[in-house]
Design an enzyme around this catalytic site. Sequence first.
Site, short mmCIF file in Angstrom:
data_model
loop_
_atom_site.label_atom_id
_atom_site.label_comp_id
_atom_site.label_asym_id
_atom_site.label_seq_id
_atom_site.Cartn_x
_atom_site.Cartn_y
_atom_site.Cartn_z
N PRO A 74 36.28 -10.06 54.83
CA PRO A 74 35.75 -10.10 56.20
C PRO A 74 36.87 -10.06 57.24
CG PRO A 74 34.57 -11.65 54.83
CD PRO A 74 35.70 -11.11 53.99
N CYS A 75 36.67 -9.23 58.26
CA CYS A 75 37.74 -8.98 59.23
C CYS A 75 37.56 -9.73 60.54
CB CYS A 75 37.83 -7.49 59.53
SG CYS A 75 36.35 -6.83 60.35
N GLN A 76 36.40 -10.42 60.73
CA GLN A 76 36.10 -10.99 62.05
C GLN A 76 37.17 -11.95 62.54
OE1 GLN A 76 34.06 -10.81 59.45
NE2 GLN A 76 31.93 -10.49 60.03
#
Length: 306
Positions: A74-76
């Site tokens: 996940p890049c958030q």
Amino acid sequence: MIKIASHFSGIACFEQAIINLGIEHENIMAVDFDKYARQTYTANFGEPKHYFIDSYNADYENVENVDVFLSSPPCQSFSLAGKRLGESDSRGLLFFETLRFVKCNKPKYFIIENVKGLLSMDDGEVFRNWIQLLGQSENGNTFMFPHEDSLMYNLHWQVLNTKDYGLPQNRKRVFLVGIRNDLPNDFNFPKTIPLKLRLKDILEDEVDEKYYLSEKMLDYLIKTKFTQDASSIQKTDICATLLSRDYKSPKCIQVGNTNPSGNGMNGNVFSDDGLCPTLTTNKGEGIKVAIGAMRGRNPENPSDRT
């Protein structure tokens, strides 16, 4: 036939890439928490032999050895568009589940993808830690003092942009490739290719009513002077990355020049009647902007699609 496994697999973008390359493969394992992503995945590609929902509780011990492992944590928490909490965000720690799989399964190769913001997170310390834990060398340079827990891989990484590989979108991502150190370390990233498509080549001619902007948003766009929304106007015909928040302030694509003596407001992007100003080939008339969801609708008559 190669055996592949994907972590944070989503709707199977990695698998589709393997298919596009014409590589014969067997899908051994996938992991994703989102139920809708899993539904899409299985509808299009079938269910992998091992399909885990929770990466923390995934039983990697019983997954047979794979040739290529693909992961997109996940890049958030790393993205420049977010709060950039990094590893203070629980999502920012999910890389270590990717590390756990590589350590347990020892695939021949792995590919990890993430946003460019990862490189600057905590002054680069987060990415540097990933590198130190995953391998013994970086872009051909052997570590003089490798981490005591580092895995036996040679690493190659580079920032790639989709517009350099055939897609009319400006989307930069970090790709990190690991090659197990008992295999030849002769990897090179692909050469860029000329961009032949533009946004207009892939837009649909007919769009369902539900995708049109609301009357409230149309009214706002017509009246605004774009003093705070100027960054939404794309100055090229390569679209910037589309974001989930764009429904609040939609991106605008420059499509031509405004004709001050014709159908337009002397350089403004909208005319008084809500119709798109005339597109011309004349020079020196300023820019013209088309709102993608507007498609020339008259805000006074929503059914009018001129």
